[in-house]
Motif scaffolding. Structure first.
Motif, mmCIF file in Angstrom:
data_model
loop_
_atom_site.group_PDB
_atom_site.id
_atom_site.type_symbol
_atom_site.label_atom_id
_atom_site.label_comp_id
_atom_site.label_asym_id
_atom_site.label_seq_id
_atom_site.Cartn_x
_atom_site.Cartn_y
_atom_site.Cartn_z
ATOM 1 N N TYR A 24 0.048 -1.891 1.779
ATOM 2 C CA TYR A 24 0.417 -0.513 2.132
ATOM 3 C C TYR A 24 1.872 -0.230 1.758
ATOM 4 O O TYR A 24 2.185 0.804 1.159
ATOM 5 C CB TYR A 24 0.188 -0.274 3.626
ATOM 6 C CG TYR A 24 0.465 1.139 4.056
ATOM 7 C CD1 TYR A 24 -0.461 2.138 3.822
ATOM 8 C CD2 TYR A 24 1.656 1.482 4.692
ATOM 9 C CE1 TYR A 24 -0.222 3.441 4.201
ATOM 10 C CE2 TYR A 24 1.918 2.777 5.074
ATOM 11 C CZ TYR A 24 0.977 3.758 4.831
ATOM 12 O OH TYR A 24 1.226 5.052 5.198
ATOM 13 N N LEU A 25 2.784 -1.135 2.101
ATOM 14 C CA LEU A 25 4.197 -0.914 1.799
ATOM 15 C C LEU A 25 4.474 -0.972 0.300
ATOM 16 O O LEU A 25 5.277 -0.197 -0.209
ATOM 17 C CB LEU A 25 5.068 -1.925 2.549
ATOM 18 C CG LEU A 25 5.130 -1.725 4.059
ATOM 19 C CD1 LEU A 25 5.878 -2.877 4.719
ATOM 20 C CD2 LEU A 25 5.759 -0.389 4.424
ATOM 21 N N THR A 28 3.234 2.516 -0.913
ATOM 22 C CA THR A 28 4.007 3.695 -0.503
ATOM 23 C C THR A 28 5.483 3.614 -0.894
ATOM 24 O O THR A 28 6.123 4.647 -1.075
ATOM 25 C CB THR A 28 3.904 3.931 1.020
ATOM 26 O OG1 THR A 28 4.330 2.760 1.709
ATOM 27 C CG2 THR A 28 2.494 4.291 1.420
ATOM 28 N N LEU A 29 6.022 2.414 -1.018
ATOM 29 C CA LEU A 29 7.447 2.266 -1.361
ATOM 30 C C LEU A 29 7.651 1.771 -2.787
ATOM 31 O O LEU A 29 8.740 1.330 -3.145
ATOM 32 C CB LEU A 29 8.120 1.291 -0.380
ATOM 33 C CG LEU A 29 8.077 1.682 1.089
ATOM 34 C CD1 LEU A 29 8.690 0.582 1.938
ATOM 35 C CD2 LEU A 29 8.774 3.002 1.338
ATOM 36 N N VAL A 41 9.028 -6.343 8.822
ATOM 37 C CA VAL A 41 8.202 -5.546 9.719
ATOM 38 C C VAL A 41 8.146 -6.271 11.055
ATOM 39 O O VAL A 41 7.825 -7.466 11.103
ATOM 40 C CB VAL A 41 6.764 -5.381 9.166
ATOM 41 C CG1 VAL A 41 5.919 -4.548 10.103
ATOM 42 C CG2 VAL A 41 6.790 -4.802 7.769
ATOM 43 N N CYS A 57 6.828 -0.156 16.004
ATOM 44 C CA CYS A 57 7.016 -0.766 14.691
ATOM 45 C C CYS A 57 8.460 -0.536 14.266
ATOM 46 O O CYS A 57 8.951 0.585 14.301
ATOM 47 C CB CYS A 57 6.065 -0.160 13.661
ATOM 48 S SG CYS A 57 6.287 -0.859 12.017
ATOM 49 N N LEU A 59 10.907 -1.236 11.008
ATOM 50 C CA LEU A 59 10.976 -1.615 9.601
ATOM 51 C C LEU A 59 12.442 -1.714 9.205
ATOM 52 O O LEU A 59 13.232 -0.821 9.497
ATOM 53 C CB LEU A 59 10.289 -0.575 8.714
ATOM 54 C CG LEU A 59 8.790 -0.378 8.890
ATOM 55 C CD1 LEU A 59 8.295 0.757 7.993
ATOM 56 C CD2 LEU A 59 8.043 -1.648 8.571
ATOM 57 N N ARG A 83 2.538 3.546 10.396
ATOM 58 C CA ARG A 83 2.607 4.656 9.439
ATOM 59 C C ARG A 83 3.774 5.598 9.754
ATOM 60 O O ARG A 83 4.432 6.096 8.839
ATOM 61 C CB ARG A 83 1.285 5.406 9.405
ATOM 62 C CG ARG A 83 0.171 4.593 8.789
ATOM 63 C CD ARG A 83 -1.157 5.337 8.820
ATOM 64 N NE ARG A 83 -2.260 4.479 8.467
ATOM 65 C CZ ARG A 83 -2.707 4.288 7.229
ATOM 66 N NH1 ARG A 83 -2.116 4.903 6.220
ATOM 67 N NH2 ARG A 83 -3.729 3.491 6.991
ATOM 68 N N THR A 86 6.899 3.999 8.535
ATOM 69 C CA THR A 86 6.951 4.049 7.071
ATOM 70 C C THR A 86 7.456 5.407 6.596
ATOM 71 O O THR A 86 8.288 5.485 5.682
ATOM 72 C CB THR A 86 5.567 3.745 6.467
ATOM 73 O OG1 THR A 86 5.130 2.468 6.939
ATOM 74 C CG2 THR A 86 5.621 3.731 4.951
#
Length: 126
Positions: A24-25, A28-29, A41, A57, A59, A83, A86
């Motif tokens: 996911y990271l 998205t990144l 994380v 969470c 980050l 999410r 993020t």
């Protein structure tokens, strides 16, 4: 970009969670991949399974040559917290890297500045 997942307070650190978070990271990144060396994380469940916004969470993004950026988000589920954090991290990276770009841009010469110099010289010789 290295991704490290840590869990605590009632959350089992499963391989599936790490694989999902890394995928996911990375997705998205991805546009920040060259500027980031590592993302840490930290997932915690302060309510220990009870209802409420106690899943957290954190980050932390390690930028190459700059101070790390950390964001937190609480949610009703781990997915919401992850999410949400993020989204906050993306905004923080855009803001920080945008400021760095603007700062570097100010140090460069512009066409406008070069065009004004001859006009000033012509006015001085009259």
């Amino acid at each position: 970009m290295q991704i490290q997942v840590n869990t605590g307070n009632g959350i089992a650190n499963k391989d599936a969670l790490e694989r999902w978070a890394a995928a996911y990271l990375n997705d998205t990144l991805g546009r920040f991949r060259e500027e980031l060396s590592r993302i840490e994380v930290q997932l915690t469940d302060d309510s220990r399974g009870k209802k409420g916004d106690d899943r957290r969470c954190m980050l932390e993004a390690r930028l190459n040559g700059h101070a790390p950026i950390a964001v937190n988000h609480n949610g009703e589920s781990m997915d919401d917290a992850f999410r949400g954090a993020t989204v906050k991290l993306i905004r923080a990276l855009e803001r920080t890297l945008g400021k760095l770009d603007r700062h570097e841009h100010r140090a460069r010469h512009t066409i406008r500045k070069d065009a004004q110099e001859p006009a000033d010289t012509a006015a001085d010789s009259s």
